[in-house]
Design a protein around this motif. Sequence first.
Motif, mmCIF file in Angstrom:
data_model
loop_
_atom_site.group_PDB
_atom_site.id
_atom_site.type_symbol
_atom_site.label_atom_id
_atom_site.label_comp_id
_atom_site.label_asym_id
_atom_site.label_seq_id
_atom_site.Cartn_x
_atom_site.Cartn_y
_atom_site.Cartn_z
ATOM 1 N N ASP A 159 51.163 65.625 18.275
ATOM 2 C CA ASP A 159 51.137 66.057 19.664
ATOM 3 C C ASP A 159 50.623 67.491 19.755
ATOM 4 O OD1 ASP A 159 52.286 65.279 22.496
ATOM 5 O OD2 ASP A 159 52.725 67.413 22.115
ATOM 6 N N ARG A 160 49.927 67.772 20.864
ATOM 7 C CA ARG A 160 49.308 69.095 20.978
ATOM 8 C C ARG A 160 50.322 70.237 21.034
ATOM 9 N NH1 ARG A 160 47.443 68.833 27.242
ATOM 10 N NH2 ARG A 160 49.161 67.537 27.926
ATOM 11 N N THR A 162 52.941 70.387 19.075
ATOM 12 C CA THR A 162 53.520 70.573 17.743
ATOM 13 C C THR A 162 53.198 71.979 17.240
ATOM 14 O OG1 THR A 162 52.924 68.269 17.365
ATOM 15 C CG2 THR A 162 53.680 69.505 15.454
ATOM 16 N N ASP A 187 47.388 63.725 23.126
ATOM 17 C CA ASP A 187 48.375 63.937 24.189
ATOM 18 C C ASP A 187 49.457 62.865 24.069
ATOM 19 O OD1 ASP A 187 47.430 61.611 25.275
ATOM 20 O OD2 ASP A 187 46.412 62.550 26.963
ATOM 21 N N ASP A 188 50.382 62.784 25.059
ATOM 22 C CA ASP A 188 51.507 61.866 24.867
ATOM 23 C C ASP A 188 51.120 60.399 25.010
ATOM 24 O OD1 ASP A 188 51.070 62.219 27.484
ATOM 25 O OD2 ASP A 188 53.018 63.136 27.936
#
Lengths: 462, 462
Positions: A159-160, A162, A187-188
Amino acid sequence: MPTPQTQPRNDSAPRGGRAFMRVIRRLVRLGALEDVRRLLDRVHPADVVQILRMLAPTERKAFTDVLLSHGRAGEVLADLPQAQVEEILVQVSNERIASLVSRLAPDKAADLLRLLFEDRVVAILKLLDEKTAATLDRLMTYGPETAGGMMTTRFLALDRHTRVGEAIDRLRSEPEAEMVFYLYVVDDAMRLEGVVSLRQLVLARHDQELREIMNPKVIRVRLDTSRGEVADVISRYNLLAVPVVDAGNVLCGIVTVDDAIDAITDETTREMYRLAGLNTEDRIGTPPRESVRRRLPWMVINLGTAILASWVVSFFEASIAQVVALATFMPIVAGMGGNGATQALTVIIRGIALGEIDFSSARRAILKEITVGVAIGVATGGLMAGIAMLWKGNAMLGLVICMAMIINLFVAGLTGAAVPLVLKWLKLDPALGSGVIVTTFTDCCGFLSFLGLGTLLLSFLK
Amino acid sequence: MPTPQTQPRNDSAPRGGRAFMRVIRRLVRLGALEDVRRLLDRVHPADVVQILRMLAPTERKAFTDVLLSHGRAGEVLADLPQAQVEEILVQVSNERIASLVSRLAPDKAADLLRLLFEDRVVAILKLLDEKTAATLDRLMTYGPETAGGMMTTRFLALDRHTRVGEAIDRLRSEPEAEMVFYLYVVDDAMRLEGVVSLRQLVLARHDQELREIMNPKVIRVRLDTSRGEVADVISRYNLLAVPVVDAGNVLCGIVTVDDAIDAITDETTREMYRLAGLNTEDRIGTPPRESVRRRLPWMVINLGTAILASWVVSFFEASIAQVVALATFMPIVAGMGGNGATQALTVIIRGIALGEIDFSSARRAILKEITVGVAIGVATGGLMAGIAMLWKGNAMLGLVICMAMIINLFVAGLTGAAVPLVLKWLKLDPALGSGVIVTTFTDCCGFLSFLGLGTLLLSFLK
């Protein structure tokens, strides 16, 4: 066939490997299969493929039996030509295949399963754990000639939000991910947002978020991008791996550079084989019966075009009966045209394959090949005219053969350049069939121009 | 030509790149060169190469002028075909070349300089800083077709006692090193001792020494390893880079996987071109005069072999005068032999190139091709016998053509398989010349067997 092992396997140097190969081949020939089994641990799978290729059929059988009981059999199978693997898999139990497949990277495993009949695949998938089975089932839905069919699903997507420190921890916990030199940032909804190289990760502060250090402009391919195009993207932009996304930009997998190399090698073989009218499965090791079956249709087509050319000759039998020298020289005109056409054809087909030509440059290319053809026709035709005059003592015969050669090398340049471009424009493979079409033209035009001119000027030739 | 950029340049997606290419080409055609200059910053060098290939010669000239004043011109030049670069470099000042070269990776820079005359190289090296000049001078001493000529010197080599923490610091301070996914571990005399992947580095403790985590068995090549073999090692063992060492195991450079891809593409072109008797520099964009000059010698050789075949025919002029149908059918026998030989030739040459054949398997391969040839001869010869009988109403003519086709396809299988293997055994290029040798055999044997049998059975053919 894609091979997933992208990290170097530095466990055997090639020189040592080759000496080893010789030892193993000798042991197989001597029937010392227990020794072979022990040595197999120390040979690189790529070298095992090489050993298999060089064994005689009976030795190959004995070696395969040993190999299949070995843990690395899967890696070897994944590197073998399709026909050979099919032959081997028939003799192997579903349980054994399941165990081999479970140790392989998903893309390689799916490639192996693709070679089996549907009912066997279903039975084997039931023997695997649920997650692996689901992954393989999905991978098999993609055509083997697409990015989806080439990709592996063992990549690292984070995930961005993180943080760098967490990313490094995740790396530690995923020993099986391939191509860990890149982390993909999503993204999610798993949509691809960027890429972070392992180097950037090392150099960043542990509390930075991935989105701060990622590169958002990622070269990517789609699930249905063709195998050749994927290879082209990787090779043109010098990538080590390219992410594969679906229509909604969701990251589905990655294709690594070693798979691109395999694709380039396969495309090359296909290109050369199609020029000769060969089927890609027709290799050195293919049994003669199989090769005959695959080559015969093409040779029958060739026979048809040869008959067409000889039908052209038959119109001039009366002239030949009067001036037999026409029969002596007619193969020269046709042969030179064929050679000239093959040269033009090769330049154009290779240019198309390497992306050096498009339609705006096609007209220029055709004009160039015609110019070259006519120039070579004038040079070799003039030379031949002199030889024919000296040989048969008839200047007119020399003139006829010279004019026929110029005409035929004009035809050679025109068709040699235009036929593959037209095939390409019709969205057909430019290499497939262009050789036979072009040779038919140069044969028929060669006979027609030479014997036709000879008939017109018959009174001067007697 | 090697390209050093191995890290992905994710600065332009290919789709965007292509749309961009169209815009740029349109601007060049309109002569809006200032706009081109501005856009050039945003195009991937690989796409600039593509644009250059597709422009007409006059447009190319204008575009090159703009390009040369641009900072990334070097990268583009390094990717262009040799002949094109030579043409461009003639018009560029030494100062400009020095500035382009200083921004390139050493292997690419050396490749560019190799295309210039000695005195220009000396002048340009004087304009560079001492260290770069020395590196380039050394790189240029290696042949372009060897590992030494392919390698880059921008790699990271660290002493085996270096601690992981220090190694990471070194990484930070060497932004220009290529292929930073591997660090090479050397002793104090720069002898190669092992390799550490960036991943191992990330996962190790900062106080560990490199020798503790390194892999000591490194696949390596020598300075004089041939370009094809380097590509083969990288592709066979799925490496991202291979270290190059001298005779004393001193690490001199690395060759990266993108260079291997270029080598494979070049080898393929060479293989296909040699089969057609073409010079590798003869591309779509080569001026006609140049192409004629390069192709003419080969066509003259072909003319010689064609004359040899027609000399065979001339012995049978008396028979042809009596039975003109012999002239009608003789191209069929020769043509089918030529096609059969081309198929055998392609399978064997491709097999040699892919390493699927060695001398122990050569006998088997020759026997197989003979079997296939005879079988196809029987099938197509039988078919042709029927057609000849129906056409000319003479059963004996059918029998003669059938027997001649079987004999000639036997010759086709034998020579198609044996000639490239013999060339390989003589350490010559199996693709170079084998086509013309084999076709000479099938032409001469085709005419000899068909017209010879026809002459023997002449009384039955009238």
